[in-house]
Design an enzyme around this catalytic site. Structure first.
Site, PDB file in Angstrom:
ATOM      1  N   LYS A 105       0.912  -1.498   0.313  1.00  0.00           N
ATOM      2  CA  LYS A 105       0.555  -0.267   0.102  1.00  0.00           C
ATOM      3  C   LYS A 105       0.435   1.510   0.153  1.00  0.00           C
ATOM      4  O   LYS A 105       1.918   1.368   1.007  1.00  0.00           O
ATOM      5  CB  LYS A 105      -0.907  -0.178   1.444  1.00  0.00           C
ATOM      6  CG  LYS A 105      -1.844   0.981   1.242  1.00  0.00           C
ATOM      7  CD  LYS A 105      -3.202   0.923   2.333  1.00  0.00           C
ATOM      8  CE  LYS A 105      -4.166   2.199   2.782  1.00  0.00           C
ATOM      9  NZ  LYS A 105      -4.663   1.334   3.843  1.00  0.00           N
ATOM     10  N   SER A 180      -9.773   0.762   2.633  1.00  0.00           N
ATOM     11  CA  SER A 180      -9.175   1.744   2.306  1.00  0.00           C
ATOM     12  C   SER A 180      -7.279   1.322   0.943  1.00  0.00           C
ATOM     13  O   SER A 180      -6.929   1.821   0.224  1.00  0.00           O
ATOM     14  CB  SER A 180      -8.775   3.062   2.423  1.00  0.00           C
ATOM     15  OG  SER A 180      -7.940   2.444   3.538  1.00  0.00           O
ATOM     16  N   SER A 204      -9.661  -1.245   6.968  1.00  0.00           N
ATOM     17  CA  SER A 204      -9.221  -0.862   6.248  1.00  0.00           C
ATOM     18  C   SER A 204      -8.304  -2.115   5.516  1.00  0.00           C
ATOM     19  O   SER A 204      -8.153  -2.028   3.255  1.00  0.00           O
ATOM     20  CB  SER A 204      -8.337   0.295   5.151  1.00  0.00           C
ATOM     21  OG  SER A 204      -9.029   1.376   5.561  1.00  0.00           O
TER      22      SER A 204
END
Ligand SMILES: *[C@@H]1O[C@H](CO)[C@@H](O)[C@H](O)[C@H]1NC(C)=O
Ligand SMILES: *[C@@H]1O[C@H](CO)[C@@H](O)[C@H](O)[C@H]1NC(C)=O
Ligand SMILES: *[C@@H]1O[C@H](CO)[C@@H](O)[C@H](O)[C@H]1NC(C)=O
Ligand SMILES: *[C@@H]1O[C@H](CO)[C@@H](O)[C@H](O)[C@H]1NC(C)=O
Ligand SMILES: *[C@@H]1O[C@H](CO)[C@@H](O)[C@H](O)[C@H]1NC(C)=O
Ligand SMILES: *[C@@H]1O[C@H](CO)[C@@H](O)[C@H](O)[C@H]1NC(C)=O
Ligand SMILES: *[C@@H]1O[C@H](CO)[C@@H](O)[C@H](O)[C@H]1NC(C)=O
Ligand SMILES: *[C@@H]1O[C@H](CO)[C@@H](O)[C@H](O)[C@H]1NC(C)=O
Length: 546
Positions: A105, A180, A204
């Site tokens: 990420k 997310s 997330s």
């Protein structure tokens, strides 16, 4: 894939010097590749490390323009692969994830690539060192292949950002990929790497796993050092892996947790001796579902029938039947305290975000804003605070707000209520759908209906697994993925992973997205190509209160 000498370059000579090989013409299919599968291919000389990395890059070139999951590729990935091929040639095949391509990420600090949080204002954020969790992955042999898009600064679950654009769900291109960590989810589902990493402040790590037919672990608060990762909340943030199967997930967790106590994240002082240096792969043996007791949180369902909710309820009914047929007990937990909307009132991220970000920004280097206020006044972001209540509040709030201390006490009380539910019902784990409805359409104002808040506040570990799919439609040729959370008491990751493996072996739910379920011809690259994210931000941004 076939090996050609030019591809192998200068290594050819040293290879011949060591021993004579016969390279196989049999192709290694990287679709759904596992860590063990890649290692077998390397050991048996079906593929070189460069071949493995090149094959994933070829898939990224073929399919990333459709899902827009990535922000950048590591320009050094092929050079590192060549170094690993050199090690293979000299018989030095070391590291639990030797030559395993991994995507991060883009909130994990890396010295090789900038760390943007998906925010244009942070395009020039150039960390000088890798986050400890990233260093641990590299020390174990991982090749960091690139960075994945996320909802900007990890503040919502739609996975749209000013720098990375909108990531698209690989199973239904009209839907968001959850978030997310939705770039990681879409990328791992589409086979852009063997596994990836995410972060989780409320949902997330779990929402992208749920929406992309994947597995994830949100670990117990403290298990993995969060140092060197763009923060949201001191109380709620957690790091973890997202993978296509439980065995790879356990290996990735073992490595990320191997950092252990880290003075730069004092929650790691909470790790009990019995959870230091654990090999979670060793938990994946023996046991069975027979005799286990699962609590089913009734309050975490939406029983109003609709095309968006009924598929989730049907899949969960099927899961309960499967567990019962395997000899487990499923106990309905009806206590009204388990109401995700009500529990969300205890969310403390808006009191912690600004202070945490100001510390992060002051410690990083490159051309970046020096505070969160400066970041948002630059205008280089998806939202403008005056139109986005969450950020607007965060800019005016701190842990000195009078509501903060009582809210932290209420979180402690909630943790006791959860413990009491485990004790009074003699539970092994608690289960519920990650989201009460299907992952929302692109352009929706929020990722509604998610249930992640309970674990986020109580710091409980959760393993999320694929539970099923909604019925097939023209937009969703294999259906929209639906995921289930398996929540445990603190430090029971091993037990949860073993439960997840048993369920996964019984149900075999995971499928590839159909648009990308074909092999891509391997390409010989002279350099790692660059990625250009799509400028496909839905017109609803900047948006109002969500
Ligand atoms: C093998 O590789 C490891 C890890 O990169 C390195 O530390 C070690 O020195 C190497 N050993 C030999 C014999 O080259
Ligand atoms: C990375 O950050 C550096 C330092 O701010 C900047 O010069 C460079 O342009 C950035 N790279 C990219 C690809 O934006
Ligand atoms: C732990 O770290 C946080 C954030 O840096 C800080 O506010 C807190 O005082 C620290 N706690 C202890 C016991 O050091
Ligand atoms: C439950 O689902 C219905 C139908 O999709 C929806 O209209 C409603 O807003 C949902 N309720 C909650 C609390 O999410
Ligand atoms: C909880 O509700 C379900 C139906 O929703 C019911 O079957 C069950 O008996 C209830 N459990 C308890 C402990 O009241
Ligand atoms: C859950 O909590 C919300 C917010 O407090 C409330 O509006 C809703 O009625 C509750 N749901 C149930 C089923 O009690
Ligand atoms: C914290 O206090 C400020 C100033 O009074 C206020 O504007 C803000 O809304 C408060 N934040 C929270 C989370 O209560
Ligand atoms: C790929 O598609 C084929 C043919 O439709 C199907 O049999 C197979 O299960 C799919 N593979 C995965 C991993 O979903």
């Amino acid at each position: 894939m076939k090996l050609s000498l030019p591809q192998f370059g200068a290594l050819a000579l040293s290879l011949q010097a060591v021993q004579s090989y016969s390279f196989s013409d049999e192709a290694f299919d990287i679709r759904e590749a596992t860590i063990d599968g890649v290692h077998d291919a390397l050991h048996s000389r079906i593929a070189s490390c460069r071949d493995i990395v090149s094959s994933f890059i070829a898939r990224i070139e073929a399919f990333n323009p459709t899902v827009n999951a990535l922000i950048s590729l590591n320009p050094n990935a092929l050079t590192i692969a060549d170094e690993m091929d050199g090690k293979i040639a000299s018989g030095n095949f070391t590291g639990a994830i030797f030559c395993i391509p991994v995507l991060l990420k883009d909130s994990y600090d890396t010295a090789e690539m900038n760390t943007t949080g998906g925010c244009l204002a942070l395009a020039g954020n150039q960390p000088s060192v890798d986050a400890p969790s990233v260093a641990a992955l590299k020390n174990a042999g991982a090749i960091i292949l690139g960075k994945a898009n996320l909802h900007e600064l990890a503040l919502e679950g739609l996975s749209v950002s000013s720098l990375g654009g909108q990531t698209i769900n690989p199973y239904d291109h009209t839907r968001s990929p959850g978030g997310s960590s939705g770039g990681t989810g879409a990328a791992i589902a589409t086979n852009f790497a063997v596994f990836g990493t995410g972060t989780d402040t409320v949902n997330s790590l779990r929402s992208p796993a749920s929406a992309n037919s994947l597995f994830s672990v949100r670990p117990t608060r403290g298990l993995i050092s969060r140092a060197g990762v763009i923060p949201v909340s001191y109380t709620q943030d957690a790091l973890g892996p997202i993978a296509r199967n439980v065995r790879d997930l356990a290996k990735a967790l073992t490595i990320m947790a191997s950092v252990g106590y880290d003075p730069n994240d004092n929650t790691t002082a909470l790790i009990p001796p019995s959870s230091i240096g654990v090999d979670y792969s060793a938990s994946l043996y023996g046991g069975s579902l027979n005799g286990l007791r699962f609590g089913l949180l009734q309050g975490f369902f939406n029983y109003t029938s609709s095309d968006e909710t009924t598929p989730v309820n049907t899949v969960m009914d099927g899961m309960v039947s499967t567990l019962k047929a395997a000899g487990a007990a499923v106990i309905s937990i009806n206590e009204t305290v388990y109401n995700a909307t009500a529990i969300a009132a205890l969310d403390v991220q808006s009191s912690e975000f600004r202070q945490q970000m100001d510390i992060y920004l002051s410690q990083s280097s490159g051309t970046i804003p020096s505070s969160l206020n400066q970041l948002y006044s630059s205008g280089k972001s998806l939202v403008i605070p005056s139109q986005y209540n969450h950020v607007d509040t965060a800019l005016r709030s701190s842990t000195s707000n009078s509501s903060y201390a009582p809210t932290k006490l209420a979180i402690e009380e909630l943790s006791k209520v959860l413990r009491a539910t485990f004790t009074t019902n003699n539970l092994d784990a608690i289960i519920y759908p990650e989201q009460k409805n299907l992952v929302v359409k692109i352009g929706s104002p929020s990722q509604s209906g998610r249930n992640g808040i309970l674990a986020a506040l109580t710091g409980s570990p959760v393993v999320t697994i694929p539970a099923g799919f909604s019925p097939r439609t023209a937009n969703a040729p294999v259906g929209v993925p639906i995921g289930m959370e398996i929540l445990g008491l603190p430090w029971t990751e091993g037990k949860l992973l073993n439960i997840a493996l048993h369920i996964s072996d019984l149900t075999n739910v995971r499928r590839m997205p159909s648009f990308a379920n074909r092999s891509v011809e391997a390409t010989s690259y002279s350099a790692v190509p660059t990625i250009t994210p799509l400028a496909n931000i839905p017109s609803v941004y900047p948006i109002g209160i969500y």
